[in-house]
Design a protein around this motif. Structure first.
Motif, mmCIF file in Angstrom:
data_model
loop_
_atom_site.group_PDB
_atom_site.id
_atom_site.type_symbol
_atom_site.label_atom_id
_atom_site.label_comp_id
_atom_site.label_asym_id
_atom_site.label_seq_id
_atom_site.Cartn_x
_atom_site.Cartn_y
_atom_site.Cartn_z
ATOM 1 N N PRO A 492 0.807 -1.242 0.000
ATOM 2 C CA PRO A 492 0.000 0.000 0.000
ATOM 3 C C PRO A 492 0.826 1.272 0.000
ATOM 4 O O PRO A 492 0.388 2.295 -0.516
ATOM 5 N N ASP A 493 2.036 1.244 0.579
ATOM 6 C CA ASP A 493 2.869 2.444 0.599
ATOM 7 C C ASP A 493 3.682 2.626 -0.682
ATOM 8 O O ASP A 493 4.509 3.526 -0.774
ATOM 9 N N GLY A 494 3.458 1.783 -1.677
ATOM 10 C CA GLY A 494 4.140 1.904 -2.958
ATOM 11 C C GLY A 494 5.427 1.114 -3.075
ATOM 12 O O GLY A 494 6.013 1.050 -4.161
ATOM 13 N N LYS A 495 5.896 0.513 -1.983
ATOM 14 C CA LYS A 495 7.119 -0.277 -2.048
ATOM 15 C C LYS A 495 6.890 -1.537 -2.878
ATOM 16 O O LYS A 495 5.861 -2.197 -2.757
ATOM 17 N N ILE A 496 7.884 -1.839 -3.721
ATOM 18 C CA ILE A 496 7.796 -3.005 -4.603
ATOM 19 C C ILE A 496 8.618 -4.137 -3.992
ATOM 20 O O ILE A 496 9.835 -4.005 -3.814
ATOM 21 N N TYR A 497 7.969 -5.224 -3.656
ATOM 22 C CA TYR A 497 8.652 -6.412 -3.147
ATOM 23 C C TYR A 497 8.746 -7.419 -4.294
ATOM 24 O O TYR A 497 7.745 -7.716 -4.951
ATOM 25 N N PHE A 498 9.955 -7.918 -4.537
ATOM 26 C CA PHE A 498 10.118 -8.859 -5.637
ATOM 27 C C PHE A 498 11.155 -9.916 -5.283
ATOM 28 O O PHE A 498 12.010 -9.727 -4.414
ATOM 29 N N SER A 499 11.028 -11.038 -5.966
ATOM 30 C CA SER A 499 11.946 -12.152 -5.744
ATOM 31 C C SER A 499 13.049 -12.126 -6.787
ATOM 32 O O SER A 499 12.809 -11.852 -7.961
ATOM 33 N N ASP A 500 14.268 -12.363 -6.331
ATOM 34 C CA ASP A 500 15.416 -12.602 -7.218
ATOM 35 C C ASP A 500 15.797 -14.042 -6.941
ATOM 36 O O ASP A 500 16.526 -14.336 -5.994
#
Length: 715
Positions: A492-500
């Protein structure tokens, strides 16, 4: 879990994370590790002579050795540059001798001031080098024959000049503090010639590894034809290389003249072959295109220590020459063999499987009461874009009902129209686009294997979000580059969580990471407010699907290799903690996405089998399989069964959808719910699927679930 159990689990994880084979394979990939053998030989030689020769290890002897070595070091450096360019300079010893004579001539006969003597001698060396450079660079003469001829001519010239001026040099002297300082002075206790050599080495290192000249020189050494096609001025670069070689030899001649104040017919004799032995022994390839100044110095130190030590032990000179020749032959043989087989050696030890014990697989028997029971609910899915998409690993639907698929050709394909009959390339990103999500501004954020995370604006403009994260300080290999960004979601705060998902393999070889079953992956977070990227979970077992929970307080992460789902808390009292949400799955999980009823969808890209579960407990078996069996015959999970699961916030499986034939939807990797339909994507599929869901909110969309009603957001 008790304290003892937690400690035991920590030890187990550490054992799986590190291994001697893993360490060795990573060491072999490092360029600075290549000269480790000659470096060890150099240290061994010094220790041997320190134990056998009295006072050899004293500080005074060390400084004396430095003063004697520096002049040879300059000549070896000159030879090193020529070899890196793909050539050779057999005249370095003769140029050194002639410049030694020139320095004494300018000082004692011409009676020039010391500053002018230094400049003039350097010019002589550059001029002699330019002759080689003109013949080799512009006239395309062969380096070996050309420099062999100049060696003969220059050596004869030195002998002729020495005959005429030896007596003059012997009877004349000069009273100059500056000249004495060049010959016998020190800087901070270090001989001035050795201090100058070290400074030149630093400059040459930067020159070779950080400048355009150095990159072009290495490229020319690797392939002149390719360098010429790349627009590199090959002739001029070769000319300048030999000018540099002559200048370095001139610097050596100046220090030698100031220290010895004499010249004769033996000055510099054999130095060209000693320098060649040194640089090849240090790891500079005879084939060109490979080497550093430090490798040249390591080899030079080995040759210098060996010759100096043998002389001080009373070994005859002819024996020393024979030993040097044998070392050169051995170095050349080792260089050729290692250049051919280094890649094979790394390949043989790079894959390093670990022991893994799966939790028991739940039953998928058709007709059973298990929520995992096989059925035919996906077989008759509606087909979108048949043969118009190549492996849509992820699918997503925008607010206008248009369907997007990320395909293996580097494109994001969009289907629109009443029956999705209109196909267009929404954006060409390159790499391998995988997971996708819309942000608040309706930019399509895409995880791209081999490139990082990119965004596509509504008008199709592509922009980079991030392609690197913070480096793990204790790792040998730089892991700051995002090697295989896989799936992502936006908080919701715009942070992008992604997997490497892996830091050791690429998209084309990522299955090796799953077979290896080591925690080579990580979960990364990009903060658009600060434009910073940081790793939030390191050493994760092939993290794949990523989904922010409905309440925005945690992130669900699929571990493909462990067949588990984890929860990482980003808010609340458990912030920063990771826990297992689902411990028992019948297959390898892939993407996770939200469902309209507050639950979650999960794709299984492969289904576990008893033989596959047995193999994960047999690392030796998996290693032999990788080495001895063709790739298409490797033991793997059942990839011809498409499966989608639904589970709740507590990690309980609720129901499943299957295509056990694999005809319509095999290797399912993604699914998205949108207005009463479930859209399906697969890594090997030639279509996007769609099925009608019963009893769901047919007004629910993914965008509104994340960002609310569009008009209300703008207002």
């Amino acid at each position: 879990m008790s304290t003892i159990e937690a400690f035991a689990e920590s030890l187990t994880q550490s054992a799986r994370r590190f291994s001697p084979r893993l360490l060795l394979s990573e060491l072999l990939l490092k360029q600075w590790f290549e000269p480790v053998v000659p470096f060890t030989v150099m240290i061994g030689l010094w220790l041997y002579f320190a134990l056998t020769i009295p006072d050899y290890a004293s500080v005074q002897n060390g400084l004396s050795l430095l003063r004697l070595f520096a002049e040879f070091g300059f000549v070896a450096l000159a030879m090193g540059f020529c070899l890196i360019s793909g050539g050779i300079d057999l005249s370095v010893g003769a140029i050194f001798a002639l410049c030694n004579f020139a320095a004494l001539f300018f000082l004692l006969v011409m009676e020039w001031p010391v500053g002018l003597v230094v400049v003039a001698t350097l010019c002589v060396g550059a001029a002699l080098g330019s002759i080689n450079g003109l013949l080799i660079g512009f006239l395309k003469a062969r380096p070996f024959l050309t420099t062999l001829v100049t060696l003969i001519i220059l050596r004869a010239s030195v002998n002729l000049l020495n005959t005429g001026y030896a007596q003059v040099f012997a009877t004349n002297s000069v009273d100059s503090d500056a000249w004495d300082f060049i010959g016998t002075g020190s800087v901070l206790g270090i001989p001035v010639n050795a201090a100058t050599l070290f400074l030149v080495l630093l400059i040459c290192h930067i020159f070779l590894s950080r400048s355009r000249y150095g990159w072009h020189l290495t490229a020319i050494g690797a392939s002149r034809k390719a360098a010429r096609h790349a627009g590199i001025r090959v002739r001029l670069m070769l000319f300048l290389t030999y000018v540099l070689s002559g200048t370095l030899c001139a610097a050596s001649g100046i220090f030698y003249a100031a220290r010895q104040a004499s010249t004769d017919s033996t000055t510099g004799v054999g130095w060209e072959f000693q320098a060649l032995t040194a640089v090849v022994l240090g790891g500079i390839s005879l084939a060109g295109g490979k080497g550093t100044v430090w490798r040249a110095m390591i080899g030079a130190l080995i040759v210098f220590l060996l010759i100096n030590g043998l002389v001080r032990m009373g070994i005859p000179g002819y024996v020393t020459s024979a030993v040097t020749g044998m070392i050169l032959l051995a170095a050349v043989g080792i260089d050729v063999k290692w250049s051919k087989n280094r890649g094979k050696a790394i390949q043989k030890i790079y894959v390093n499987p670990a022991y893994v014990a799966f939790s028991p697989a739940p039953s998928v028997q058709r007709g059973s009461a298990s929520p995992f029971a096989q059925n035919d609910r996906l077989i008759h899915a509606q087909v979108i874009g048949l043969d118009q998409v190549e492996g849509p690993e992820d699918v997503i639907v925008d607010r206008q009902g248009r369907v997007y698929g990320s395909t293996r050709d580097g494109n994001v394909i969009r289907f629109s129209g009443e029956n999705f009959e209109q196909r267009e390339v929404f954006a060409h990103i390159g790499g391998r686009p995988l997971g996708m999500q819309f942000d608040r501004d309706e930019n399509l954020i895409v995880a791209v294997a081999g490139m990082g995370v990119y965004g596509v604006a509504p008008d199709g403009r592509v922009f980079k979000v991030t392609d690197e994260t913070n480096r793990t300080w204790y790792k040998l290999n730089d892991d700051s580059r995002l090697r295989m960004a896989d799936d992502l979601d936006i908080a919701p705060d715009g942070k992008i969580y992604f997997s490497d998902c892996t830091t050791r393999y690429e998209m084309t070889t990522n299955t090796l990471d799953i077979l290896e079953a080591r925690p080579n992956g990580r979960v990364v977070c990009y903060d658009p407010k600060t434009r910073t990227t940081r790793t939030v979970i390191n050493h994760f077992y092939f993290p794949n699907g990523v989904c922010v929970s409905h309440d925005g307080k945690s992130v669900l992460i699929a571990s493909t290799s462990l067949c588990k789902i984890f929860r990482y808390w980003i808010e609340g009292p458990k912030k920063g903690r990771t826990e297992v949400l689902i411990d028992e799955l019948p297959g390898n999980p892939d993407n996770i996405n939200r469902a309209s009823d507050g639950n979650y969808w999960l794709a299984l890209v492969g289904i576990r089998t008893p033989t596959f579960d047995l193999s994960v407990r047999k690392p030796g078996f998996r290693l032999r399989m990788v080495k001895q069996v063709p790739t298409d015959e490797w033991l793997a999970p059942a990839l011809n069964h498409g499966c989608v699961l639904k589970f709740n916030e507590q990690g309980e499986a609720l129901e499943s959808w299957w295509d056990p034939t694999g005809i319509s939807h095999s290797t399912l990797t993604s699914m998205r719910e949108h207005k009463g339909y479930l859209y399906l994507g697969g890594l090997e599929n030639n279509r996007i699927g769609r099925i009608k869901l019963d009893g769901v909110d047919e007004s629910w969309t993914g965008y509104d679930a994340y960002w609310g009603d569009k008009s209300r957001v703008k207002g």
